[in-house]
Design an enzyme around this catalytic site. Sequence first.
Site, PDB file in Angstrom:
ATOM      1  N   GLU A   1     -19.135  -2.074  34.774  1.00 35.03           N
ATOM      2  CA  GLU A   1     -19.784  -1.552  33.559  1.00 35.03           C
ATOM      3  C   GLU A   1     -21.306  -1.670  33.629  1.00 35.03           C
ATOM      4  OE1 GLU A   1     -18.019  -3.362  30.113  1.00 35.03           O
ATOM      5  OE2 GLU A   1     -16.313  -2.003  30.163  1.00 35.03           O
TER       6      GLU A   1
ATOM      7  N   CYS B   1     -33.941  -3.683  31.416  1.00 33.71           N
ATOM      8  CA  CYS B   1     -34.976  -4.670  31.698  1.00 33.71           C
ATOM      9  C   CYS B   1     -36.346  -4.042  31.469  1.00 33.71           C
ATOM     10  CB  CYS B   1     -34.829  -5.167  33.135  1.00 33.71           C
ATOM     11  SG  CYS B   1     -36.122  -6.325  33.603  1.00 33.71           S
TER      12      CYS B   1
ATOM     13  N   GLU C   1      -9.514  -0.433  32.559  1.00 37.63           N
ATOM     14  CA  GLU C   1      -9.268  -1.596  31.699  1.00 37.63           C
ATOM     15  C   GLU C   1      -8.771  -1.146  30.345  1.00 37.63           C
ATOM     16  OE1 GLU C   1     -12.609  -4.126  31.013  1.00 37.63           O
ATOM     17  OE2 GLU C   1     -13.226  -4.151  33.102  1.00 37.63           O
TER      18      GLU C   1
ATOM     19  N   TRP D   1     -13.798  -9.842  21.205  1.00 36.27           N
ATOM     20  CA  TRP D   1     -15.210  -9.612  20.896  1.00 36.27           C
ATOM     21  C   TRP D   1     -15.436  -8.863  19.583  1.00 36.27           C
ATOM     22  CZ3 TRP D   1     -14.865  -4.406  21.100  1.00 36.27           C
ATOM     23  CH2 TRP D   1     -14.041  -3.825  22.065  1.00 36.27           C
TER      24      TRP D   1
ATOM     25  N   PHE E   1      -9.676 -16.141  24.843  1.00 34.21           N
ATOM     26  CA  PHE E   1      -8.833 -15.609  23.769  1.00 34.21           C
ATOM     27  C   PHE E   1      -8.667 -14.095  23.857  1.00 34.21           C
ATOM     28  CE2 PHE E   1     -10.372 -19.677  21.961  1.00 34.21           C
ATOM     29  CZ  PHE E   1      -9.133 -20.305  21.982  1.00 34.21           C
ATOM     30  N   HIS E   2      -9.084 -13.527  24.985  1.00 34.10           N
ATOM     31  CA  HIS E   2      -8.824 -12.106  25.250  1.00 34.10           C
ATOM     32  C   HIS E   2      -7.453 -12.018  25.899  1.00 34.10           C
ATOM     33  CE1 HIS E   2      -9.144  -8.090  26.914  1.00 34.10           C
ATOM     34  NE2 HIS E   2     -10.306  -7.923  26.314  1.00 34.10           N
TER      35      HIS E   2
HETATM   36  C1  GAL Z   1     -15.020  -5.108  29.578  1.00 35.04           C
HETATM   37  C2  GAL Z   1     -15.417  -5.824  30.848  1.00 35.04           C
HETATM   38  C3  GAL Z   1     -14.394  -6.855  31.239  1.00 35.04           C
HETATM   39  C4  GAL Z   1     -14.010  -7.696  30.073  1.00 35.04           C
HETATM   40  C5  GAL Z   1     -13.522  -6.799  28.970  1.00 35.04           C
HETATM   41  C6  GAL Z   1     -13.071  -7.528  27.738  1.00 35.04           C
HETATM   42  O1  GAL Z   1     -16.103  -4.511  28.965  1.00 35.04           O
HETATM   43  O2  GAL Z   1     -15.591  -4.900  31.888  1.00 35.04           O
HETATM   44  O3  GAL Z   1     -14.915  -7.656  32.284  1.00 35.04           O
HETATM   45  O4  GAL Z   1     -15.106  -8.428  29.651  1.00 35.04           O
HETATM   46  O5  GAL Z   1     -14.549  -5.942  28.584  1.00 35.04           O
HETATM   47  O6  GAL Z   1     -12.633  -6.625  26.756  1.00 35.04           O
END
Ligand code: GAL
Length: 670
Positions: free
Chosen positions: A153, A158, A305, A313, A355-356
């Site tokens: 990602e 910067c 993913e 999050w 907790f993910h």
């Molecule tokens: C994505 C990331 C992963 C993980 C995931 C959690 O944005 O590429 O490494 O952090 O989120 O949802």
Amino acid sequence: MPDLNDATRGRVLYGGDYNPEQWPESVWHDDIRLMRRAGVTTVTVGVFSWARLEPRPGARDFDWLDRVLDLLHEGGIEVCLATPTASPPPWMGSRHPETLPRDESGTVVWYGSRNQFCASSPVYRDHALRITEDLADRYGGHPGLRMWHVGNEYGTHCWCDETARHFRRWLRTRYGGLDALNEAWGTAFWSQRYDSWEEIIPPRRAQYLINPGQALDFRRFTSDALLECFTAERDALAARTPHIPVTTNFHPLFIGQDGWAWAAEEDVVSVDLYPDPKDPHAAAYGALVQDLTRSQAGGPWVLMEQAAGPVNWRGVNHPKPHGLMRLWSLQAVARGADAVCFFQWRQSRQGGEKFHSGMVPHAGEHSRTFARVGELGAELRELAPVVGTDVPARAAILHDWHSWWATVQDGRPSSLVSCERLLRAWHQALWERNLTTDFAHPHADLTDYALVAVPQLYLLTDEALDNLAAYVRGGGTLVCGFFTGVADEDDRVRPGGVDRRLRGLLGIRTVHEWWPLDEGEALTAEGAWLGAFHGTLWSEDLEPSTAEPVARIKGGELDGRPAVIRNAYGTGTAWYVSTLPEPTALRALLGRAAEEAGLAPALPGLPEGVEAVWRGPYLFLLNHGRTPAVVPLPSAPSGRTDLLTGRAHHTSVRLDRFAVMVLAPPESLA
Ligand code: GAL
């Protein structure tokens, strides 16, 4: 050039990010056992393992990875091997603080998390390249290797001094001389004229509004600088393993990268997707990201993913009700994914993401989550015939990241208007009508599309304007949203406020003034067949020339002014919509334009909440609703067979809540 077929080889890939470095070796054996049970085909290894692979500068600790890859291979699990360069080890920031990014105020962004690198830093780039080369040298010939995954990602920003030097080099290439830069940035305004290249800096924190040309170019530059990091690693990999495809995963609908430019540099395009299970529009959002990814890929793509359950999050992180993980996974396949993967294989016990959810959750192999992961793995095996097929679409939404970048600056008519909000509203309207939609760049060849929608392209280049005019002149149907064609490539307002060519095309004499609406404020408009509807976000004092009004504003300052117009141009038709119509009205409007353009939904007579998509000869039916639905099937003399169950269906099917069917014509099963 290798492509996704080299990795899929006729199967839907299934797996996730695998982080064995977080676990004792005894767990690895268990992982392989469970992967086999779950039908996992492929795992992504090493995404964040730099500190383990290179514990101190120049040192290499690859033995553990040798064992991991061998174990996976013995277990029949293939590998998408990642370069670890998204997360430099602490030694890099500690020994080379210049590799750490600085924010707009010059404050250092420290290590202790991830992604702390400056894309312009030669030290970072050099270390990243060396570890990449060593990985490729060591594992390029490994029999389990199927794909490379570069970084993760990409999206850091910067504003440091090294970045400033790099930005200047980039600007010299773009403009050649300072005069051209001063002209493009409009530096006559507020005494901003640059007299030497050394004076130019990234748009750092300043007293008041930043120069918009500088800010726009800095976004262009940042996307390019990150892309250089990607292509440097890609080239090192391709030189050693020309037969192995290379990808990097996009953040969905992420403003930091020019997705079209990036996708063109990848062998395989992949995306991460995390809709909120509580969002009532989550399925539409998923479809949008999937359509955009497929369009950028120009064909099948990888869902790199997603979450088996909750993420960690959001403020409150909701699990997925039973059936939703399967439904959204199969939605991705319906819209072109040839791989369904998760973050991550085994839920971490430590670290920021403990907790993910994972495919193997804390509750272990006897959990409901793991059972569902296994069921999905078995079902995806049945979808092998679908792999490599296309998703035909005759409607397109135009999208350009540069235009989006130009709209995120302050000092505009309304800060409420957001490109994402408009994209989502318009795409959802088409999605709800089951009109399968591609995305296209405004410079792309549009001739094969019966309908082209432009929710908003504030910035349109001359090339794009000519492209739109040629498309409609040649018989196309264009539906264009407000505040489009206002700026040129340098974010300079076009004479007349809206480009002359676009006004000609849309049948507009003048847009006298923009009248943006407040949060919570709505206008009322009415049209013969559209009826009365509300519009939000925007309105305009619009004077048509040749266009016929389709709906007019009722009441208020703009009483009687057109809200929607329609213009015959060449052999085509162009519509203009000067507000954001409420969802039912936008659906009706786009539906009517599509109908006039001869476009039919994927399936007629679909109940609300049911999505239908064709992939090659396969008809995907997905019930996003919470109640069962009955779907009439298109006639097929010997019926259609659900690839997932093997059962034949004839005149109609019943889909329970969250149910999915993948119907195949009998000849495809011969
Ligand atoms: C994505 C990331 C992963 C993980 C995931 C959690 O944005 O590429 O490494 O952090 O989120 O949802």
